[in-house]
Design a protein around this motif. Structure first.
Motif, mmCIF file in Angstrom:
data_model
loop_
_atom_site.group_PDB
_atom_site.id
_atom_site.type_symbol
_atom_site.label_atom_id
_atom_site.label_comp_id
_atom_site.label_asym_id
_atom_site.label_seq_id
_atom_site.Cartn_x
_atom_site.Cartn_y
_atom_site.Cartn_z
ATOM 1 N N THR A 84 -17.669 -6.488 -4.815
ATOM 2 C CA THR A 84 -16.896 -6.145 -3.625
ATOM 3 C C THR A 84 -16.997 -4.655 -3.313
ATOM 4 O OG1 THR A 84 -14.853 -5.698 -4.859
ATOM 5 C CG2 THR A 84 -15.245 -7.981 -4.160
ATOM 6 N N ALA A 85 -16.669 -4.326 -2.059
ATOM 7 C CA ALA A 85 -16.617 -2.934 -1.627
ATOM 8 C C ALA A 85 -15.545 -2.807 -0.553
ATOM 9 C CB ALA A 85 -17.968 -2.475 -1.089
ATOM 10 N N ALA A 86 -14.885 -1.645 -0.495
ATOM 11 C CA ALA A 86 -13.856 -1.387 0.515
ATOM 12 C C ALA A 86 -13.890 0.083 0.878
ATOM 13 C CB ALA A 86 -12.478 -1.782 -0.001
ATOM 14 N N ALA A 87 -13.764 0.377 2.166
ATOM 15 C CA ALA A 87 -13.796 1.752 2.656
ATOM 16 C C ALA A 87 -12.685 1.951 3.677
ATOM 17 C CB ALA A 87 -15.155 2.066 3.278
ATOM 18 N N THR A 88 -11.940 3.035 3.542
ATOM 19 C CA THR A 88 -10.888 3.405 4.489
ATOM 20 C C THR A 88 -11.104 4.852 4.889
ATOM 21 O OG1 THR A 88 -9.318 1.886 3.458
ATOM 22 C CG2 THR A 88 -8.413 3.611 4.876
ATOM 23 N N ALA A 89 -11.250 5.092 6.200
ATOM 24 C CA ALA A 89 -11.518 6.460 6.659
ATOM 25 C C ALA A 89 -10.280 7.340 6.538
ATOM 26 C CB ALA A 89 -12.010 6.442 8.106
ATOM 27 N N LEU A 90 -9.149 6.879 7.057
ATOM 28 C CA LEU A 90 -7.918 7.667 7.029
ATOM 29 C C LEU A 90 -6.720 6.771 6.769
ATOM 30 C CD1 LEU A 90 -8.222 10.156 10.040
ATOM 31 C CD2 LEU A 90 -8.091 10.768 7.620
ATOM 32 N N GLU A 91 -5.835 7.238 5.913
ATOM 33 C CA GLU A 91 -4.544 6.579 5.730
ATOM 34 C C GLU A 91 -3.454 7.634 5.833
ATOM 35 O OE1 GLU A 91 -3.614 3.036 3.055
ATOM 36 O OE2 GLU A 91 -2.767 4.730 1.936
ATOM 37 N N LEU A 92 -2.487 7.393 6.701
ATOM 38 C CA LEU A 92 -1.433 8.357 6.958
ATOM 39 C C LEU A 92 -0.100 7.826 6.444
ATOM 40 C CD1 LEU A 92 -3.689 8.665 9.273
ATOM 41 C CD2 LEU A 92 -1.908 9.871 10.546
ATOM 42 N N LYS A 93 0.625 8.659 5.708
ATOM 43 C CA LYS A 93 2.007 8.356 5.329
ATOM 44 C C LYS A 93 2.896 9.163 6.272
ATOM 45 C CE LYS A 93 1.222 7.191 0.484
ATOM 46 N NZ LYS A 93 -0.237 7.115 0.611
ATOM 47 N N VAL A 94 3.706 8.438 7.034
ATOM 48 C CA VAL A 94 4.418 9.041 8.158
ATOM 49 C C VAL A 94 5.917 9.042 7.893
ATOM 50 C CG1 VAL A 94 4.863 8.883 10.638
ATOM 51 C CG2 VAL A 94 2.635 8.197 9.714
ATOM 52 N N SER A 95 6.567 10.149 8.209
ATOM 53 C CA SER A 95 8.022 10.243 8.202
ATOM 54 C C SER A 95 8.420 11.232 9.297
ATOM 55 C CB SER A 95 8.540 10.720 6.840
ATOM 56 O OG SER A 95 9.951 10.838 6.859
ATOM 57 N N VAL A 132 15.066 6.357 19.359
ATOM 58 C CA VAL A 132 14.481 6.209 18.028
ATOM 59 C C VAL A 132 14.977 7.346 17.149
ATOM 60 C CG1 VAL A 132 12.356 6.203 16.677
ATOM 61 C CG2 VAL A 132 12.445 5.031 18.885
ATOM 62 N N ALA A 133 15.562 6.980 15.997
ATOM 63 C CA ALA A 133 16.090 7.995 15.096
ATOM 64 C C ALA A 133 15.074 8.396 14.025
ATOM 65 C CB ALA A 133 17.368 7.494 14.437
ATOM 66 N N GLU A 134 14.279 7.425 13.562
ATOM 67 C CA GLU A 134 13.363 7.727 12.451
ATOM 68 C C GLU A 134 12.241 6.706 12.402
ATOM 69 O OE1 GLU A 134 13.685 8.691 7.636
ATOM 70 O OE2 GLU A 134 15.438 8.047 8.791
ATOM 71 N N VAL A 135 11.065 7.166 12.016
ATOM 72 C CA VAL A 135 9.906 6.300 11.831
ATOM 73 C C VAL A 135 9.305 6.602 10.464
ATOM 74 C CG1 VAL A 135 7.641 5.582 12.694
ATOM 75 C CG2 VAL A 135 9.435 6.264 14.312
ATOM 76 N N ASP A 136 9.187 5.553 9.623
ATOM 77 C CA ASP A 136 8.623 5.721 8.277
ATOM 78 C C ASP A 136 7.621 4.612 7.996
ATOM 79 O OD1 ASP A 136 10.135 7.952 6.843
ATOM 80 O OD2 ASP A 136 11.797 6.729 7.602
ATOM 81 N N GLY A 137 6.588 4.956 7.221
ATOM 82 C CA GLY A 137 5.621 3.938 6.813
ATOM 83 C C GLY A 137 4.215 4.487 6.720
ATOM 84 N N THR A 138 3.239 3.593 6.884
ATOM 85 C CA THR A 138 1.829 3.971 6.746
ATOM 86 C C THR A 138 1.029 3.535 7.969
ATOM 87 O OG1 THR A 138 1.284 1.902 5.618
ATOM 88 C CG2 THR A 138 1.907 3.767 4.230
ATOM 89 N N VAL A 139 -0.038 4.261 8.215
ATOM 90 C CA VAL A 139 -0.988 3.950 9.281
ATOM 91 C C VAL A 139 -2.391 4.043 8.686
ATOM 92 C CG1 VAL A 139 -1.944 4.625 11.508
ATOM 93 C CG2 VAL A 139 0.525 4.795 11.114
ATOM 94 N N THR A 140 -3.192 3.018 8.897
ATOM 95 C CA THR A 140 -4.575 3.000 8.408
ATOM 96 C C THR A 140 -5.517 3.024 9.601
ATOM 97 O OG1 THR A 140 -3.960 1.735 6.439
ATOM 98 C CG2 THR A 140 -6.285 1.713 7.071
ATOM 99 N N LEU A 141 -6.491 3.912 9.559
ATOM 100 C CA LEU A 141 -7.504 4.019 10.603
ATOM 101 C C LEU A 141 -8.877 3.739 10.011
ATOM 102 C CD1 LEU A 141 -6.383 7.257 12.536
ATOM 103 C CD2 LEU A 141 -6.026 4.884 13.204
#
Length: 303
Positions: free
Chosen positions: A203-214, A222-231
């Motif tokens: 197997t192989a896996a590639a992720t260009a960008l992963e953002l941890k957002v707060s 909207v009071a707050e946004v938390d989590g992850t974003v994968t590009l």
């Protein structure tokens, strides 16, 4: 005058036939070779954008999950998608909120008997989160991810990144030394994990960008946004070749009470009070019966 023919009674004929079969023994059972295993064309996937965010609303004191996938494809079920925008309807008083807009957003997943591959390209893209309609969470010129799994070769995972991106209005230089943290007072924090690649034997896996957002925007209710974003993410699994021909299976065990050819049927004979010598006794009886019949016929001719 012809002498009368000697006819064996039907009951005695059936007895002789049964005895003969027991003496000969049953035919041995032969195993059947299993069918050859079929090949596997492998698997691949690609996605332009995937979010796992929790959006906290001011007036309801609840969290609204923001789960968005853009151009998520899987092979062999699907092949390619090029949708350029992703929207969300759960915030901003029910009006559509654009999460991502791009000039190029391609995801492709293909598989065959020898190769599986996932590729993703995202160019001139702007990503927004609820509460920040005018300020982009991140802007990228172009990012790519590619995972290739070919039979007989080692899987390969690669990514392509620009030298810099814009995060929360700040120009940030990307480095491979570790995550990059961006903090904007009064807005929030973003941590960028760059160019993640993983490979195994198949197997192989590639992720260009992963953002941890707060972020704490205090806009659009909207009071707050938390989590992850994968590009730009791609994965693959190497196809399995067809299984080699297997040798025939061992002969199947005969049904209960049946022994292989040439061996005395001890179990059956024991149940009927017989012994391993029974076939020989039956054979001798048949010979005596034939001799007796011949003697009767001869006596009748002489009479």
């Amino acid at each position: 005058m012809n002498s009368p023919s000697f006819r064996m009674p039907a009951r005695r004929l059936a007895t002789v036939a049964t005895a003969t079969a027991l003496a000969a023994g049953p035919v041995a059972l032969t195993g059947v070779s299993p069918a050859h295993a079929t090949g596997d064309h492998g698997r691949a996937s690609a996605v332009v954008l995937r979010t796992g965010l929790d959006v906290s609303l001011l007036n309801k004191s609840v969290n609204v999950p923001l789960a968005v996938s853009l151009n998520d494809v899987q092979a062999p079920r699907s092949a390619e998608k090029t949708t350029l925008t992703a929207t969300l309807d759960a915030v901003d008083d029910g009006r559509p909120f654009t999460v991502l807009r791009a000039e190029v957003a391609e995801a492709r997943a293909t598989s065959s008997a020898t190769k599986a591959e996932g590729t993703t390209t995202l160019a001139h893209a702007r990503l927004h989160v609820p509460g920040l309609p005018l300020l982009s969470l991140i802007e990228v010129d172009q990012v790519t991810a590619k995972a290739t799994c070919e039979a007989g070769k080692k899987p390969v995972a690669t990514t392509g990144l620009p030298g810099s991106v814009t995060v929360l209005g700040k120009r940030v230089t990307l480095t491979a030394g570790g995550p990059t943290d961006v903090r904007v007072p009064g807005v929030g924090d973003v941590r960028l994990d760059l160019s993640s690649t993983r490979t195994t034997a198949r197997t192989a896996a590639a992720t260009a960008l992963e953002l941890k957002v707060s972020v704490n925007p205090l806009k659009l209710n909207v009071a707050e946004v938390d989590g992850t974003v994968t590009l730009a993410e791609a994965t693959c699994e190497t196809p399995r070749p067809e299984a080699a021909a297997q040798p025939p299976a061992e002969p199947s065990a005969p049904p209960a009470g049946v022994e292989p050819q040439g061996e005395p049927a001890e179990a059956d004979l024991a149940d009927t009070g017989g012994s391993p010598t029974t076939p020989y006794v039956v054979g001798a009886a048949i010979a005596l019966l034939a001799a007796g019949g011949g003697a009767v016929a001869l006596a009748r001719r002489r009479g």
